[in-house]
Design an enzyme around this catalytic site. Structure first.
Site, PDB file in Angstrom:
ATOM      1  N   ASP A   1       0.847  -1.193   0.000  1.00 49.63           N
ATOM      2  CA  ASP A   1       0.000   0.000   0.000  1.00 49.63           C
ATOM      3  C   ASP A   1       0.884   1.245   0.000  1.00 49.63           C
ATOM      4  O   ASP A   1       1.899   1.310   0.682  1.00 49.63           O
ATOM      5  CB  ASP A   1      -0.913  -0.013   1.235  1.00 49.63           C
ATOM      6  CG  ASP A   1      -2.079   0.950   1.093  1.00 49.63           C
ATOM      7  OD1 ASP A   1      -3.224   0.476   0.963  1.00 49.63           O
ATOM      8  OD2 ASP A   1      -1.852   2.177   1.102  1.00 49.63           O
TER       9      ASP A   1
ATOM     10  N   ASN B   1     -12.937  -3.436   2.686  1.00 46.42           N
ATOM     11  CA  ASN B   1     -13.912  -2.353   2.792  1.00 46.42           C
ATOM     12  C   ASN B   1     -14.876  -2.471   1.618  1.00 46.42           C
ATOM     13  O   ASN B   1     -14.451  -2.538   0.465  1.00 46.42           O
ATOM     14  CB  ASN B   1     -13.202  -0.991   2.762  1.00 46.42           C
ATOM     15  CG  ASN B   1     -12.290  -0.792   3.972  1.00 46.42           C
ATOM     16  OD1 ASN B   1     -12.633  -1.213   5.075  1.00 46.42           O
ATOM     17  ND2 ASN B   1     -11.151  -0.171   3.770  1.00 46.42           N
TER      18      ASN B   1
ATOM     19  N   GLN C   1     -14.301   2.243   1.420  1.00 42.63           N
ATOM     20  CA  GLN C   1     -13.717   1.836   0.144  1.00 42.63           C
ATOM     21  C   GLN C   1     -13.493   3.075  -0.720  1.00 42.63           C
ATOM     22  O   GLN C   1     -14.404   3.881  -0.925  1.00 42.63           O
ATOM     23  CB  GLN C   1     -14.633   0.842  -0.586  1.00 42.63           C
ATOM     24  CG  GLN C   1     -13.974   0.279  -1.847  1.00 42.63           C
ATOM     25  CD  GLN C   1     -14.793  -0.822  -2.520  1.00 42.63           C
ATOM     26  OE1 GLN C   1     -15.909  -1.139  -2.103  1.00 42.63           O
ATOM     27  NE2 GLN C   1     -14.232  -1.394  -3.568  1.00 42.63           N
TER      28      GLN C   1
ATOM     29  N   VAL D   1     -11.100   2.708  -3.600  1.00 44.01           N
ATOM     30  CA  VAL D   1     -10.735   2.200  -4.931  1.00 44.01           C
ATOM     31  C   VAL D   1     -11.708   1.077  -5.258  1.00 44.01           C
ATOM     32  O   VAL D   1     -11.806   0.086  -4.513  1.00 44.01           O
ATOM     33  CB  VAL D   1      -9.280   1.698  -4.972  1.00 44.01           C
ATOM     34  CG1 VAL D   1      -8.955   1.176  -6.371  1.00 44.01           C
ATOM     35  CG2 VAL D   1      -8.305   2.809  -4.573  1.00 44.01           C
TER      36      VAL D   1
ATOM     37  N   HIS E   1     -10.280  -5.444  -3.169  1.00 47.94           N
ATOM     38  CA  HIS E   1      -8.939  -5.680  -2.636  1.00 47.94           C
ATOM     39  C   HIS E   1      -9.036  -6.109  -1.180  1.00 47.94           C
ATOM     40  O   HIS E   1      -9.903  -5.661  -0.442  1.00 47.94           O
ATOM     41  CB  HIS E   1      -8.041  -4.450  -2.763  1.00 47.94           C
ATOM     42  CG  HIS E   1      -8.682  -3.167  -2.303  1.00 47.94           C
ATOM     43  ND1 HIS E   1      -9.626  -2.504  -3.052  1.00 47.94           N
ATOM     44  CD2 HIS E   1      -8.523  -2.454  -1.159  1.00 47.94           C
ATOM     45  CE1 HIS E   1     -10.016  -1.424  -2.401  1.00 47.94           C
ATOM     46  NE2 HIS E   1      -9.376  -1.373  -1.241  1.00 47.94           N
ATOM     47  N   ILE E   2      -8.111  -6.970  -0.809  1.00 46.27           N
ATOM     48  CA  ILE E   2      -7.964  -7.387   0.588  1.00 46.27           C
ATOM     49  C   ILE E   2      -6.748  -6.664   1.148  1.00 46.27           C
ATOM     50  O   ILE E   2      -5.654  -6.747   0.582  1.00 46.27           O
ATOM     51  CB  ILE E   2      -7.757  -8.909   0.699  1.00 46.27           C
ATOM     52  CG1 ILE E   2      -8.952  -9.671   0.117  1.00 46.27           C
ATOM     53  CG2 ILE E   2      -7.526  -9.309   2.162  1.00 46.27           C
ATOM     54  CD1 ILE E   2      -8.744 -11.186   0.081  1.00 46.27           C
ATOM     55  N   HIS E   3      -6.947  -5.933   2.250  1.00 45.42           N
ATOM     56  CA  HIS E   3      -5.814  -5.347   2.963  1.00 45.42           C
ATOM     57  C   HIS E   3      -5.214  -6.448   3.841  1.00 45.42           C
ATOM     58  O   HIS E   3      -5.936  -7.082   4.620  1.00 45.42           O
ATOM     59  CB  HIS E   3      -6.266  -4.211   3.880  1.00 45.42           C
ATOM     60  CG  HIS E   3      -6.847  -3.013   3.175  1.00 45.42           C
ATOM     61  ND1 HIS E   3      -6.125  -1.865   2.932  1.00 45.42           N
ATOM     62  CD2 HIS E   3      -8.088  -2.779   2.682  1.00 45.42           C
ATOM     63  CE1 HIS E   3      -6.902  -0.976   2.326  1.00 45.42           C
ATOM     64  NE2 HIS E   3      -8.102  -1.502   2.167  1.00 45.42           N
TER      65      HIS E   3
HETATM   66  P1  5GP Z   1      -9.738   1.233   0.338  1.00 44.24           P
HETATM   67  O1  5GP Z   1      -9.819   2.547   1.069  1.00 44.24           O
HETATM   68  O2  5GP Z   1     -10.446   1.314  -1.004  1.00 44.24           O
HETATM   69  O3  5GP Z   1     -10.164   0.041   1.137  1.00 44.24           O
HETATM   70  O4  5GP Z   1      -8.211   0.992   0.044  1.00 44.24           O
HETATM   71  C1  5GP Z   1      -7.535   1.581  -1.012  1.00 44.24           C
HETATM   72  C2  5GP Z   1      -6.075   1.554  -0.673  1.00 44.24           C
HETATM   73  O5  5GP Z   1      -5.342   1.857  -1.835  1.00 44.24           O
HETATM   74  C3  5GP Z   1      -5.671   2.593   0.386  1.00 44.24           C
HETATM   75  O6  5GP Z   1      -5.121   1.933   1.508  1.00 44.24           O
HETATM   76  C4  5GP Z   1      -4.655   3.462  -0.348  1.00 44.24           C
HETATM   77  O7  5GP Z   1      -3.590   3.877   0.478  1.00 44.24           O
HETATM   78  C5  5GP Z   1      -4.193   2.563  -1.469  1.00 44.24           C
HETATM   79  N1  5GP Z   1      -3.734   3.261  -2.647  1.00 44.24           N
HETATM   80  C6  5GP Z   1      -4.339   4.330  -3.239  1.00 44.24           C
HETATM   81  N2  5GP Z   1      -3.636   4.704  -4.322  1.00 44.24           N
HETATM   82  C7  5GP Z   1      -2.583   3.855  -4.422  1.00 44.24           C
HETATM   83  C8  5GP Z   1      -1.500   3.738  -5.364  1.00 44.24           C
HETATM   84  O8  5GP Z   1      -1.369   4.480  -6.330  1.00 44.24           O
HETATM   85  N3  5GP Z   1      -0.618   2.732  -5.135  1.00 44.24           N
HETATM   86  C9  5GP Z   1      -0.719   1.879  -4.066  1.00 44.24           C
HETATM   87  N4  5GP Z   1       0.214   0.942  -3.943  1.00 44.24           N
HETATM   88  N5  5GP Z   1      -1.724   1.970  -3.176  1.00 44.24           N
HETATM   89  C10 5GP Z   1      -2.649   2.932  -3.353  1.00 44.24           C
END
Ligand code: 5GP
Length: 113
Positions: free
Chosen positions: A30, A86, A93, A95, A99-101
C-alpha cells in the site's frame, strides 16, 4: 466496470512494489501503509466490491484468501495479521476494484474502527 488505478497497476502503467503475482491475483504494498506490513491483494479479474461478487467468482475469492494467508506468512507474520475488505464508500472503500488489505506488525484493537 470503469478502469481503476489498480487495473493500471496490473497493466504496469502505474508503478507498484509488487510482492506476489500469479494468473489470478496481484499483491503489492500500500502506498500509505497503516501498519508495518500493509499489502493489497487484488484479483486480476475486476470485481468492483465484494457485494458484487457472484457464484462465478467463487474460485478466485477462495484463491485470494489462501494467498492472503501465504503472503502474510512469507512476510514473517504467520502468528498475527489482519485481513480487511472495505465494501462501499460508507465502509471506507476508495478504490472500486476489490482488494484485501493484509495488515500486520502492530497491535490491532477490536472491534475494528
Ligand atoms: P480502500 O480505502 O479502497 O479500502 O483501500 C484503497 C487503498 O489503496 C488505500 O489503503 C490506499 O492507500 C491505497 N492506494 C491508493 N492509491 C494507491 C497507489 O497508487 N498505489 C498503491 N500501492 N496503493 C494505493
Amino acid at each position: 466496470m470503469t478502469d481503476t488505478l489498480f487495473s493500471k497497476i496490473i497493466r504496469r502503467e502505474i508503478p507498484a512494489d509488487i510482492v506476489y503475482e500469479d494468473d489470478l491475483c496481484l499483491a503489492f504494498r500500500d502506498i500509505d501503509p497503516q501498519a508495518p506490513l500493509h499489502i493489497l491483494l487484488i484479483p486480476k479479474q475486476p470485481i468492483v466490491k465484494i457485494a458484487d461478487a457472484t457464484e462465478s467468482n467463487q474460485s478466485v475469492l477462495g484463491h485470494l484468501l489462501l494467498k492472503a494467508g501465504e503472503i502474510a506468512k512469507e512476510q514473517g507474520y504467520a502468528d498475527a495479521f489482519r485481513l480487511v475488505i472495505n465494501n462501499g464508500e460508507g465502509a471506507g472503500q476508495t478504490v472500486f476494484h476489490l482488494h484485501i488489505h493484509i495488515l500486520a506488525g502492530r497491535a490491532f484493537s477490536w472491534p475494528a474502527g
